[in-house]
Design an enzyme around this catalytic site. Structure first.
Site, PDB file in Angstrom:
ATOM      1  N   PRO A 238       6.467  -7.422  -5.440  1.00 49.49           N
ATOM      2  CA  PRO A 238       5.843  -6.113  -5.643  1.00 49.49           C
ATOM      3  C   PRO A 238       4.891  -6.097  -6.840  1.00 49.49           C
ATOM      4  O   PRO A 238       5.180  -6.691  -7.882  1.00 49.49           O
ATOM      5  CB  PRO A 238       7.036  -5.183  -5.870  1.00 49.49           C
ATOM      6  CG  PRO A 238       8.142  -6.072  -6.322  1.00 49.49           C
ATOM      7  CD  PRO A 238       7.915  -7.392  -5.647  1.00 49.49           C
ATOM      8  N   HIS A 239       3.783  -5.437  -6.628  1.00 52.25           N
ATOM      9  CA  HIS A 239       2.795  -5.261  -7.698  1.00 52.25           C
ATOM     10  C   HIS A 239       1.981  -4.013  -7.385  1.00 52.25           C
ATOM     11  O   HIS A 239       2.028  -3.502  -6.276  1.00 52.25           O
ATOM     12  CB  HIS A 239       1.898  -6.496  -7.825  1.00 52.25           C
ATOM     13  CG  HIS A 239       1.264  -6.931  -6.542  1.00 52.25           C
ATOM     14  ND1 HIS A 239       1.969  -7.568  -5.534  1.00 52.25           N
ATOM     15  CD2 HIS A 239       0.002  -6.800  -6.084  1.00 52.25           C
ATOM     16  CE1 HIS A 239       1.152  -7.815  -4.526  1.00 52.25           C
ATOM     17  NE2 HIS A 239      -0.045  -7.356  -4.827  1.00 52.25           N
ATOM     18  N   GLY A 240       1.266  -3.542  -8.377  1.00 50.12           N
ATOM     19  CA  GLY A 240       0.521  -2.300  -8.226  1.00 50.12           C
ATOM     20  C   GLY A 240      -0.779  -2.476  -7.464  1.00 50.12           C
ATOM     21  O   GLY A 240      -1.196  -3.591  -7.164  1.00 50.12           O
TER      22      GLY A 240
END
Length: 144
Positions: free
Chosen positions: A61-63
């Protein structure tokens, strides 16, 4: 500066929901001083547009790109959920939260992808008994 430190490597014997795993990843990155608290929403926004499940039990997960103002530095968080995480129908064991400043996340992602593409390496990561052992196996990301 190391993108991964031992205090951001965890092993949980149980599972978690995707949202719990996202929160833990974001909280660790906030504690590292790498992102602002707004980064968690950016992670949710990313998942809404495309899943960050990569296969081989790995979610990263990352922005979103729009969240670059929430990124203060580069860092990773690594959590192994031995009970698994239902990631929109896929089973994730490793949830690696990523924040990258100035495009550094691409090099970090590349290192992680190489590690998780090798079944023997993945077996070693799954077999690590302590966060210290897991950290040792993952420490190559600090040489990116």
């Amino acid at each position: 500066m190391s993108v991964l430190t031992l205090d951001r490597v965890r092993i949980h014997p149980a599972g978690a929901t995707r949202d719990e795993a996202l929160k833990e990843a974001a909280d660790a990155l906030v504690a590292a001083g790498a992102v602002t608290t707004g980064y968690l929403q950016a992670m949710h926004d990313r998942e809404a547009s495309v899943s960050t499940y990569m296969g081989n039990g790995l979610a990263i997960p990352h922005g979103t790109n729009d969240a670059k103002d929430a990124v203060l530095g580069s860092a990773l968080s690594v959590v192994r959920y031995d009970g698994g995480v239902d990631w929109d129908g896929d089973q994730a064991t490793f949830v690696i939260g990523i924040a990258g400043k100035d495009g550094e996340h691409l090099e970090i992602l590349s290192q992680i992808a190489i590690l998780f593409s090798d079944d023997d390496d993945v077996a070693k990561l799954n077999a690590a008994a302590t966060p210290e052992e897991l950290f040792e196996l993952l420490s190559a990301v600090n040489e990116a």
